[in-house]
Design a protein around this motif. Sequence first.
Motif, short mmCIF file in Angstrom:
data_model
loop_
_atom_site.label_atom_id
_atom_site.label_comp_id
_atom_site.label_asym_id
_atom_site.label_seq_id
_atom_site.Cartn_x
_atom_site.Cartn_y
_atom_site.Cartn_z
N ALA A 1 0.88 -1.27 0.16
CA ALA A 1 0.05 0.06 0.11
C ALA A 1 0.87 1.29 -0.02
CB ALA A 1 -0.83 -0.02 1.24
N SER A 2 0.79 2.18 -0.98
CA SER A 2 1.61 3.38 -0.90
C SER A 2 0.91 4.51 -0.37
CB SER A 2 1.81 3.67 -2.46
OG SER A 2 0.53 3.95 -3.19
N SER A 3 0.07 4.29 0.26
CA SER A 3 -0.54 5.56 1.27
C SER A 3 -1.42 4.87 2.25
CB SER A 3 -1.47 6.34 0.32
OG SER A 3 -2.54 5.81 -0.18
N GLY A 4 -1.77 5.80 3.26
CA GLY A 4 -2.83 5.38 4.13
C GLY A 4 -4.09 5.15 3.70
N GLU A 5 -4.64 6.04 2.59
CA GLU A 5 -5.74 5.76 2.12
C GLU A 5 -5.81 4.36 1.42
OE1 GLU A 5 -5.41 10.16 2.18
OE2 GLU A 5 -4.12 8.42 1.52
N GLU A 6 -4.74 3.75 0.75
CA GLU A 6 -4.61 2.54 0.06
C GLU A 6 -4.74 1.41 1.21
OE1 GLU A 6 -1.94 0.56 -3.00
OE2 GLU A 6 -1.87 2.72 -3.18
N ALA A 7 -3.98 1.66 2.11
CA ALA A 7 -4.03 0.80 3.41
C ALA A 7 -5.31 0.55 3.98
CB ALA A 7 -2.89 1.34 4.47
N GLY B 1 1.06 8.21 9.13
CA GLY B 1 1.27 6.91 9.70
C GLY B 1 0.19 7.12 10.87
N PHE B 2 0.49 8.00 11.87
CA PHE B 2 -0.15 8.29 12.98
C PHE B 2 -1.91 8.27 12.59
CE2 PHE B 2 3.48 10.51 14.42
CZ PHE B 2 4.17 9.28 15.14
N GLU B 3 -2.07 9.21 11.67
CA GLU B 3 -3.69 9.36 11.35
C GLU B 3 -4.16 8.07 10.68
OE1 GLU B 3 -6.55 12.12 8.52
OE2 GLU B 3 -4.33 12.55 8.65
N THR B 4 -3.00 7.18 9.81
CA THR B 4 -3.91 6.00 9.38
C THR B 4 -3.99 4.84 10.61
OG1 THR B 4 -2.64 6.35 7.21
CG2 THR B 4 -2.91 4.12 7.92
N ALA B 5 -3.24 4.80 11.53
CA ALA B 5 -3.15 4.12 12.68
C ALA B 5 -4.65 4.25 13.34
CB ALA B 5 -2.20 4.03 13.54
N ALA B 6 -4.88 5.58 13.76
CA ALA B 6 -5.97 5.98 14.24
C ALA B 6 -7.36 5.56 13.59
CB ALA B 6 -6.25 7.62 14.43
N HIS B 7 -7.44 5.62 12.49
CA HIS B 7 -8.68 5.22 11.51
C HIS B 7 -8.73 3.47 11.71
CE1 HIS B 7 -10.13 8.48 9.39
NE2 HIS B 7 -8.88 8.89 9.31
N ILE B 8 -7.41 2.97 11.56
CA ILE B 8 -7.41 1.33 11.90
C ILE B 8 -7.84 0.98 13.36
CG2 ILE B 8 -6.00 -0.58 12.15
CD1 ILE B 8 -4.08 0.88 9.99
N LYS B 9 -7.58 1.60 14.33
CA LYS B 9 -7.96 1.32 15.53
C LYS B 9 -9.55 1.89 15.90
CE LYS B 9 -4.16 -0.48 16.73
NZ LYS B 9 -4.09 -1.93 16.94
N ARG B 10 -10.20 2.69 14.99
CA ARG B 10 -11.45 3.00 15.26
C ARG B 10 -12.44 1.84 14.80
NH1 ARG B 10 -9.93 8.84 14.84
NH2 ARG B 10 -10.34 8.63 12.56
N ARG B 11 -12.01 1.14 13.90
CA ARG B 11 -12.70 0.18 13.14
C ARG B 11 -12.72 -1.01 14.00
NH1 ARG B 11 -10.58 0.26 6.79
NH2 ARG B 11 -11.37 2.38 6.23
N GLU B 12 -14.12 -1.77 14.13
CA GLU B 12 -14.11 -2.87 14.87
C GLU B 12 -13.31 -4.25 14.30
OE1 GLU B 12 -15.40 -5.26 17.78
OE2 GLU B 12 -15.61 -3.18 17.75
N ARG B 13 -13.54 -4.21 12.94
CA ARG B 13 -12.94 -5.13 12.24
C ARG B 13 -11.12 -5.19 12.25
NH1 ARG B 13 -13.74 -8.23 7.15
NH2 ARG B 13 -11.64 -8.57 6.04
N THR B 14 -10.55 -4.05 12.18
CA THR B 14 -9.38 -4.01 12.45
C THR B 14 -8.38 -3.42 13.75
OG1 THR B 14 -9.38 -1.69 11.35
CG2 THR B 14 -9.41 -3.67 9.79
N ARG B 15 -9.22 -3.20 14.60
CA ARG B 15 -8.71 -2.63 15.79
C ARG B 15 -7.72 -3.62 16.42
NH1 ARG B 15 -13.74 -1.74 19.65
NH2 ARG B 15 -14.09 -0.18 18.05
#
Length: 221
Positions: A34-40, A63-77
């Motif tokens: 993945a070449s960006s947070g959005e792509e990830a 990376g910090f913002e991407t991680a925050a989105h990941i941790k907010r999702r039930e599927r990926t936290r």
Amino acid sequence: MVQKAKILLVDDRPENLLALEAILSALDQTLVRASSGEEALKALLTDDFAVILLDVQMPGMDGFETAAHIKRRERTRDIPIIFLTAINHGPHHTFRGYAAGAVDYISKPFDPWVLRAKVSVFVELYMKNCQLREQASLLRLQLESGGGRASADEAKESAGLLAELSARLAAVEEQAEALSKQLNETADAAAVATAAHLERKLTGLRRALDALEPGTGSASG
């Protein structure tokens, strides 16, 4: 046939992704770029990953913002995140990484052997969790299909499966306990957090397994 685990590599620089692939190819798992947070985040919508290697400094969504989105999702936290960074702003910057949900924080240039070893731990944990969940699911279906009227042979087979599953989980629990003791001695915040995450996962699996035990909560004899 054992299915390979997926490892998500997130970096805006193609040469860095190529280097990560070269280092991790020896693990013989599926490496997803993945070449960006959005792509990830888009990749995480459809696939399950054992671990995410996430570059901190990226244009747009870092990376910090991407991680925050990941941790907010039930599927990926619960997916472990290892931050990779080419800069070192001291303890505050590192703390921000842990606060964002990272289990580890590695500065570039990193030791390939160390990175591979860290990733392999999460891959092994992911594979064991998948195996235990699959066995528990199959066992639950088998018990439910009996409708409470399982034959003696079926009951014996179910009991045997339960015993085997419990033994496998016990082996993992023993390894986790030994790992926790070893990590606690290092006083490494990331390592201790990783051990705590593993212990929570194993506790949940043990409770699920105990719930499958026939006659749970009733007197035996």
